[in-house]
Enzyme design. Structure first.
Site, PDB file in Angstrom:
ATOM      1  N   SER A   1      -8.850 -30.506  -7.902  1.00  0.00           N
ATOM      2  CA  SER A   1     -10.140 -30.278  -7.256  1.00  0.00           C
ATOM      3  C   SER A   1     -11.268 -30.681  -8.203  1.00  0.00           C
ATOM      4  CB  SER A   1     -10.244 -28.823  -6.803  1.00  0.00           C
ATOM      5  OG  SER A   1     -11.307 -28.648  -5.887  1.00  0.00           O
TER       6      SER A   1
ATOM      7  N   GLU B   1      -6.336 -30.855   3.517  1.00  0.00           N
ATOM      8  CA  GLU B   1      -7.268 -30.336   2.516  1.00  0.00           C
ATOM      9  C   GLU B   1      -8.270 -29.349   3.111  1.00  0.00           C
ATOM     10  OE1 GLU B   1      -7.301 -30.814  -0.687  1.00  0.00           O
ATOM     11  OE2 GLU B   1      -6.322 -32.719  -1.145  1.00  0.00           O
TER      12      GLU B   1
ATOM     13  N   HIS C   1      -5.583 -27.468   0.571  1.00  0.00           N
ATOM     14  CA  HIS C   1      -6.152 -27.660  -0.753  1.00  0.00           C
ATOM     15  C   HIS C   1      -5.569 -26.644  -1.740  1.00  0.00           C
ATOM     16  CE1 HIS C   1      -9.268 -29.230  -3.402  1.00  0.00           C
ATOM     17  NE2 HIS C   1      -9.609 -27.999  -3.725  1.00  0.00           N
TER      18      HIS C   1
END
Length: 502
Positions: free
Chosen positions: A192, A316, A410
């Site tokens: 990330s 995600e 995610h």
């Protein structure tokens, strides 16, 4: 086993865990407090005697919930946070071990290297590598450019979080040999915002020679501000801090860390609410420390020509739709973001590539692709012209995660990368089924990550990415290679950039 290690700054004492040695919160730069607040990291003052590094110190300044490292424990936060951790196999080695340096995520506003998963013990043992994890300044203290308000008596530097990461890598070069690591074989990896840090370090001249390859997991790769955008956002932050224009230098030095954090959080919230798709907490392409935005550096070949693995997860956006509204995952947010990027014609083109839109599930997929997959494909195209590049996508998710509506969301990749399928979290996620598949995905991630860390290449079953074939390793059970997956969507997003901050 002796855990006293002589570093360039002084002796550190760690502790022995189960088959691994650990050193926690070793300082890699001076505490950025007082007159050093908003300044580039400064050298550590050497110490005499032995420094105990058996416990964690402070996490970076952030909302307290971001520093939660257990169900009942929140790590204390503070400005004196520029530390790193080292995990090494306890067994002796006849040769220096490869080094893997992890950069945590959290949108550049929360997170800590003290999270148990990030210790890297399972990764270190499986691959016979040394794992380093770092803290760096977040939010107001790491990613707001107040340099416009420097005075003759008080300097404010830009890109402080990025400079911290470079300082941590310089520490690795100075000291990792004493822990049994090879300073000539350093892989940086992150997820990330940490993945974004990886691509940013590729574009940072000061980082040249400090690492030898990188892995960027789910990076929002075109997050970056121009110098003008950085100045505008800094002024908004001062407005939310209620700082008078002529008193900026004094106020930024004197205000409490928590007051600054809260004021800047209000400024962030205003941008996210009014300008979906833009993100103001990011490195600034100031023409100096970061000459160009990372996405532009990959496009023109000015990024370091080192091997790169980069990829995303198939779903995600689902995590953000449920827990964090900072990413555009609703029809209203996406309409604003897309029209700001390219007007109604772009919006019509993108919508046509996502059949079923604006159904909730489709909108969430579009939002995740917009923020993570779209710029990742652009990095792959640019970097593959100049250096080896490898593309992946995580498709697998355990049954319980799918039932909950998340899919391959995610941050799910962090569990197999760090060997967490057999951890308490992994057992909960696989309680309804999927253990064997998740374990196979863990092996796939770790075998490739470790091969890359040792040799600069993943396993032979994973071909390089080229613009002609766009080969992508699909992390699933079983794993496979697909050529140019989601080609229609890729072509639709081509040339689209995150909207400018106004």
């Amino acid at each position: 086993m002796v855990t006293d290690i002589p570093t360039a700054e002084g002796v550190v004492r760690g502790h022995r865990g189960r088959r691994v040695l650990r050193w926690r919160s070793i300082p890699y730069a001076a505490p950025p407090v007082g007159e050093l607040r908003f300044r580039a990291p400064q050298p550590v003052r050497p110490w005499s005697g032995v420094r105990e590094t058996t416990d964690f110190g402070f996490a970076a300044v952030q909302h307290r919930d971001g520093a939660r490292i257990g169900p009942r424990y929140i790590q204390p936060t503070g400005e004196d946070c520029l530390t790193l951790n080292v995990t090494a196999p306890a067994a002796p080695s006849s040769a220096p071990r490869p080094v893997m340096v992890f950069i945590h995520g959290g949108g550049y506003v929360f997170g800590t290297s003290a999270l148990g998963l990030y210790s890297g013990a399972r990764l270190a043992l499986r691959g016979d590598v040394i794992v380093v994890s770092m803290n760096y300044r977040l939010g107001a203290f790491g990613y707001v450019d107040f340099s416009e308000f420097s005075t003759a008596a008080r300097t404010f530097d830009s890109n402080l979080g990025l400079r911290d990461q470079v300082a941590a890598l310089e520490w690795v070069q100075r000291n990792i040999a004493a822990f049994g690591g090879d300073p000539g074989n350093v892989t940086i990896f992150g997820e990330s915002a940490g993945g974004h840090a990886v691509v940013s370090l590729f574009a940072t001249p000061a980082a040249a020679g400090l690492f030898h390859r990188g892995i960027a997991e789910s990076p929002p790769a075109d997050w970056a501000l121009t110098a003008d955008e950085g100045r505008r956002f800094a002024r908004l932050c001062l407005e939310k801090l209620d700082v008078a224009p002529g008193d900026t230098a004094t106020a930024l030095t004197a205000l409490s860390a928590n007051d600054i954090r809260k004021g800047v959080s209000r400024a962030i919230g205003k941008v996210l609410w009014e300008q979906p798709g833009s993100f103001p907490i990011a490195p600034v392409a100031d023409g100096d420390y970061l000459p160009r935005t990372p996405i532009d550096a990959f496009a023109d070949g000015s990024a370091q020509a080192l091997p790169l693995i980069i990829g995303t997860n198939r779903n995600e956006g689902t995590l953000f739709q449920r827990f964090d509204r900072s990413l555009p995952t609703t029809e209203e947010q996406l309409h604003t973001a897309l029209t700001r990027c390219g007007g109604s014609e772009l919006e019509r083109r993108v919508v046509a590539a996502y059949p079923g839109y604006p159904a909730r599930k489709v909108a969430v997929r579009m939002g995740g692709d917009f923020v993570f997959w779209r710029p990742t494909v652009e990095v792959l195209a640019g970097h593959s012209r100049h250096a080896p590049a490898y593309s992946y996508r995580l498709d697998f998710s355990p049954r319980a995660v799918r039932i909950a509506g998340f899919g391959a969301t995610h941050a799910l990749d962090l569990i197999p990368v760090f060997g967490g399928v057999d951890s308490s979290v992994g057992r909960v996620l696989t309680a309804a089924g999927g253990y064997r598949g998740f374990l196979a995905v863990q092996n796939e991630f770790q075998d490739n990550w470790l091969s890359f860390a040792r040799t600069g290449k993943p396993l032979a079953s994973w071909p390089e990415y080229t613009e002609q074939r766009r080969s992508t390793r699909i992390m699933d059970h079983p794993a496979r290679v697909e050529v140019d997956p989601d080609r229609t969507k890729r072509l639709t997003w081509e040339g689209v950039r995150v909207p400018a901050l106004t």
